[in-house]
Design a protein around this motif. Structure first.
Motif, PDB file in Angstrom:
ATOM      1  N   GLU A 204     -69.606 -79.113-108.399  1.00  0.00           N
ATOM      2  CA  GLU A 204     -69.384 -78.812-109.771  1.00  0.00           C
ATOM      3  C   GLU A 204     -69.985 -78.890-110.815  1.00  0.00           C
ATOM      4  O   GLU A 204     -70.807 -80.091-110.706  1.00  0.00           O
ATOM      5  CB  GLU A 204     -67.691 -79.073-110.057  1.00  0.00           C
ATOM      6  CG  GLU A 204     -66.908 -78.331-108.948  1.00  0.00           C
ATOM      7  CD  GLU A 204     -65.443 -78.682-109.620  1.00  0.00           C
ATOM      8  OE1 GLU A 204     -65.326 -79.252-110.365  1.00  0.00           O
ATOM      9  OE2 GLU A 204     -64.581 -78.668-108.821  1.00  0.00           O
ATOM     10  N   PHE A 214     -66.007 -87.811-108.834  1.00  0.00           N
ATOM     11  CA  PHE A 214     -64.989 -88.348-110.046  1.00  0.00           C
ATOM     12  C   PHE A 214     -64.149 -89.173-109.066  1.00  0.00           C
ATOM     13  O   PHE A 214     -64.206 -89.406-108.039  1.00  0.00           O
ATOM     14  CB  PHE A 214     -64.438 -87.105-110.616  1.00  0.00           C
ATOM     15  CG  PHE A 214     -63.693 -86.107-109.956  1.00  0.00           C
ATOM     16  CD1 PHE A 214     -64.586 -85.169-109.403  1.00  0.00           C
ATOM     17  CD2 PHE A 214     -62.451 -86.050-109.466  1.00  0.00           C
ATOM     18  CE1 PHE A 214     -63.857 -84.195-108.541  1.00  0.00           C
ATOM     19  CE2 PHE A 214     -61.835 -85.122-108.931  1.00  0.00           C
ATOM     20  CZ  PHE A 214     -62.351 -84.130-108.335  1.00  0.00           C
ATOM     21  N   VAL A 259     -49.062 -78.770 -98.696  1.00  0.00           N
ATOM     22  CA  VAL A 259     -47.485 -79.083 -99.539  1.00  0.00           C
ATOM     23  C   VAL A 259     -46.614 -77.783 -99.651  1.00  0.00           C
ATOM     24  O   VAL A 259     -47.450 -76.771 -99.711  1.00  0.00           O
ATOM     25  CB  VAL A 259     -47.683 -79.858-100.911  1.00  0.00           C
ATOM     26  CG1 VAL A 259     -48.085 -81.252-100.660  1.00  0.00           C
ATOM     27  CG2 VAL A 259     -48.373 -79.254-101.838  1.00  0.00           C
ATOM     28  N   LEU A 296     -51.830 -83.427-115.309  1.00  0.00           N
ATOM     29  CA  LEU A 296     -52.439 -84.741-114.708  1.00  0.00           C
ATOM     30  C   LEU A 296     -52.763 -84.742-113.192  1.00  0.00           C
ATOM     31  O   LEU A 296     -53.581 -85.337-112.778  1.00  0.00           O
ATOM     32  CB  LEU A 296     -51.650 -85.863-115.166  1.00  0.00           C
ATOM     33  CG  LEU A 296     -51.634 -86.427-116.285  1.00  0.00           C
ATOM     34  CD1 LEU A 296     -50.920 -87.705-116.560  1.00  0.00           C
ATOM     35  CD2 LEU A 296     -53.176 -86.567-116.918  1.00  0.00           C
TER      36      LEU A 296
HETATM   37  C1  FA5 Z   1     -56.443 -82.094-105.304  1.00  0.00           C
HETATM   38  O1  FA5 Z   1     -57.485 -82.619-105.054  1.00  0.00           O
HETATM   39  C2  FA5 Z   1     -55.307 -82.225-104.258  1.00  0.00           C
HETATM   40  N1  FA5 Z   1     -55.859 -83.165-103.144  1.00  0.00           N
HETATM   41  C3  FA5 Z   1     -54.088 -83.143-105.088  1.00  0.00           C
HETATM   42  C4  FA5 Z   1     -52.782 -83.085-104.194  1.00  0.00           C
HETATM   43  C5  FA5 Z   1     -52.607 -84.282-103.429  1.00  0.00           C
HETATM   44  C6  FA5 Z   1     -51.812 -82.023-104.413  1.00  0.00           C
HETATM   45  C7  FA5 Z   1     -51.288 -84.231-102.881  1.00  0.00           C
HETATM   46  C8  FA5 Z   1     -50.671 -82.195-103.492  1.00  0.00           C
HETATM   47  C9  FA5 Z   1     -50.316 -83.353-102.866  1.00  0.00           C
HETATM   48  P1  FA5 Z   1     -56.894 -80.776-107.403  1.00  0.00           P
HETATM   49  O2  FA5 Z   1     -58.182 -79.985-106.988  1.00  0.00           O
HETATM   50  O3  FA5 Z   1     -56.134 -80.205-108.416  1.00  0.00           O
HETATM   51  O4  FA5 Z   1     -56.016 -81.408-106.304  1.00  0.00           O
HETATM   52  O5  FA5 Z   1     -57.551 -82.184-108.127  1.00  0.00           O
HETATM   53  C10 FA5 Z   1     -56.508 -83.090-108.369  1.00  0.00           C
HETATM   54  C11 FA5 Z   1     -56.803 -83.901-109.913  1.00  0.00           C
HETATM   55  O6  FA5 Z   1     -58.200 -84.225-109.682  1.00  0.00           O
HETATM   56  C12 FA5 Z   1     -56.775 -82.871-110.873  1.00  0.00           C
HETATM   57  O7  FA5 Z   1     -55.746 -82.428-111.301  1.00  0.00           O
HETATM   58  C13 FA5 Z   1     -57.839 -83.293-112.099  1.00  0.00           C
HETATM   59  O8  FA5 Z   1     -57.104 -84.126-112.911  1.00  0.00           O
HETATM   60  C14 FA5 Z   1     -58.842 -84.039-111.167  1.00  0.00           C
HETATM   61  N2  FA5 Z   1     -59.950 -83.098-110.757  1.00  0.00           N
HETATM   62  C15 FA5 Z   1     -60.199 -82.057-110.232  1.00  0.00           C
HETATM   63  N3  FA5 Z   1     -61.427 -81.693-110.235  1.00  0.00           N
HETATM   64  C16 FA5 Z   1     -62.029 -82.633-110.775  1.00  0.00           C
HETATM   65  C17 FA5 Z   1     -63.670 -82.402-111.294  1.00  0.00           C
HETATM   66  N4  FA5 Z   1     -64.430 -81.903-111.173  1.00  0.00           N
HETATM   67  N5  FA5 Z   1     -63.978 -83.461-112.337  1.00  0.00           N
HETATM   68  C18 FA5 Z   1     -62.969 -84.723-112.831  1.00  0.00           C
HETATM   69  N6  FA5 Z   1     -61.597 -84.479-112.337  1.00  0.00           N
HETATM   70  C19 FA5 Z   1     -61.167 -83.352-111.582  1.00  0.00           C
END
Ligand code: FA5
Length: 353
Positions: A204, A214, A259, A296
């Protein structure tokens, strides 16, 4: 000067040296040595006068003088060796004086945030698990109900590694911490309540709230009769422990293949006095942009296919899971507006946190 005078002088030098040695401390030893044995010391000068004596007398007196020189040198060496403890008391060297401040390192704000989050979940009975950063397709996607070639995989742009796993698929840099759920469910028996924090990677572009590397914290529970209500209670208790008892959480529907149902979870803005705070202060808040809420994490009830993939019957076992971006939490806890600050390692900033 005759022989007797010379011998008298030699005896006086010895007496002078011995009484000086008895009185002096470690610091005075060098001065005593110069006074008697130095280039212009009294014994050195006396020995020089031997040149005026006849050769036979010179031999006898020279032997006496040299013997005294050796004796004094030996006595000085003996005192220097034993000077330590006794003389330190008299010297100006203060063993009790405080040392100079020595610059100490400290834990990085992301590590501090992980520790705080671990603390919060440990209070709720969660244990800590770890997983590898280089992961198999099976754990990162397949067992998490991402079918091969399914568009849901595009949600997480993946870095592949030029190495194959046992089934011939390319290894990859894990795109989220969710594979730790699978590894834990497969290696331990339920009931399980586990959290796992660590680095994840996505292809990204970098900006103030995104990076290609991250950190996430994954949590999940697998037990009997677990519902969305258990998830909601757990996250609310955790957020209130971290951000204060007035913190509220809000769920909105979202999709993750692993989920069902899935949700995005937001916490009431800790900067402008919560989602329920006065309209005026909310509108001015640059962090929640006036919404009163900060997103969050993703969460939900574990999909039955995931429970099956881990070898359990989803009729008997159910669970919830959540995955949070740690940088987001750290930004809230330390009031940081640009995530890149965490990686620049500028000590002028890190020292203020
Ligand atoms: C997930 O990665 C899922 N695995 C989370 C999950 C776990 C959902 C268990 C349900 C059950 P997502 O892609 O939205 O979801 O990332 C989760 C969090 O990681 C985001 O809310 C954000 O805070 C952080 N995040 C995602 N992408 C980035 C990025 N490129 N840089 C920094 N933080 C990020």
């Amino acid at each position: 000067m005759n022989q007797a005078d010379w011998k008298n002088k030699l005896a006086l030098i010895r007496d002078g040296f011995l009484s000086g040695l008895a009185k002096t401390d470690a610091a005075g030893l060098a001065e005593l040595e110069t006074r008697h044995l130095g280039r212009k010391g009294d014994l050195t000068l006396l020995l020089r006068e031997l040149k005026d004596f006849p050769i036979e007398e010179r031999k006898v007196l020279g032997a006496l003088g040299n013997a005294l020189k050796e004796e004094l040198a030996a006595k000085l060496d003996e005192r220097k060796a034993g000077a330590g403890a006794v003389d330190l008391k008299k010297s100006q060297f203060d063993l009790t004086m405080a040392g100079y401040p020595f610059p100490k390192g400290s834990l990085h704000p992301l590590t501090l945030t992980i520790n705080k989050m671990y603390d919060g979940f440990q209070k709720l009975g969660f244990t800590i698990a770890e997983g590898p950063l280089i992961e198999e397709d099976y754990f990162n996607f397949e067992a998490l109900n991402f079918p091969p070639d399914h568009p849901a995989r595009d949600m997480q742009d993946t870095f592949y590694v030029d190495l194959k796993d046992a089934s011939g698929k390319d290894l990859l840099l894990r795109t989220h911490t969710s594979p730790v759920q699978i590894r834990t469910m497969k290696s331990l028996r339920p009931p399980l309540r586990t959290v796992s924090a660590g680095r994840v990677f996505r292809s990204e572009a970098v900006d103030a709230s995104h990076s290609f590397a991250f950190h996430q914290l994954e949590g999940f529970c697998l037990d009997r009769n677990i519902t969305m209500a258990d998830l909601k209670w757990t996250l609310e208790a955790f957020m209130q422990d971290l951000f204060g008892s007035s913190a509220k959480i809000a769920f909105s529907p979202s999709f993750f293949p692993f989920v069902e149902p899935g949700a995005q979870v937001a916490v009431s803005c800790v900067f402008c006095g919560s989602g329920a705070g006065p309209e005026q202060s909310r509108r001015a808040c640059p962090v929640c942009k006036g919404t009163g809420w900060i997103e969050l994490l993703g969460a939900g009830v574990i999909h039955p296919n995931v429970i099956k993939a881990c070898g359990y019957d989803p009729i008997d076992w159910s669970g919830f899971a959540f995955g949070a971006g740690i940088e987001r939490f750290a930004m809230l806890l330390y009031g940081i507006k640009d995530m890149r600050m965490f990686y620049e390692n500028d000590l002028r900033i890190l020292k203020q946190l």
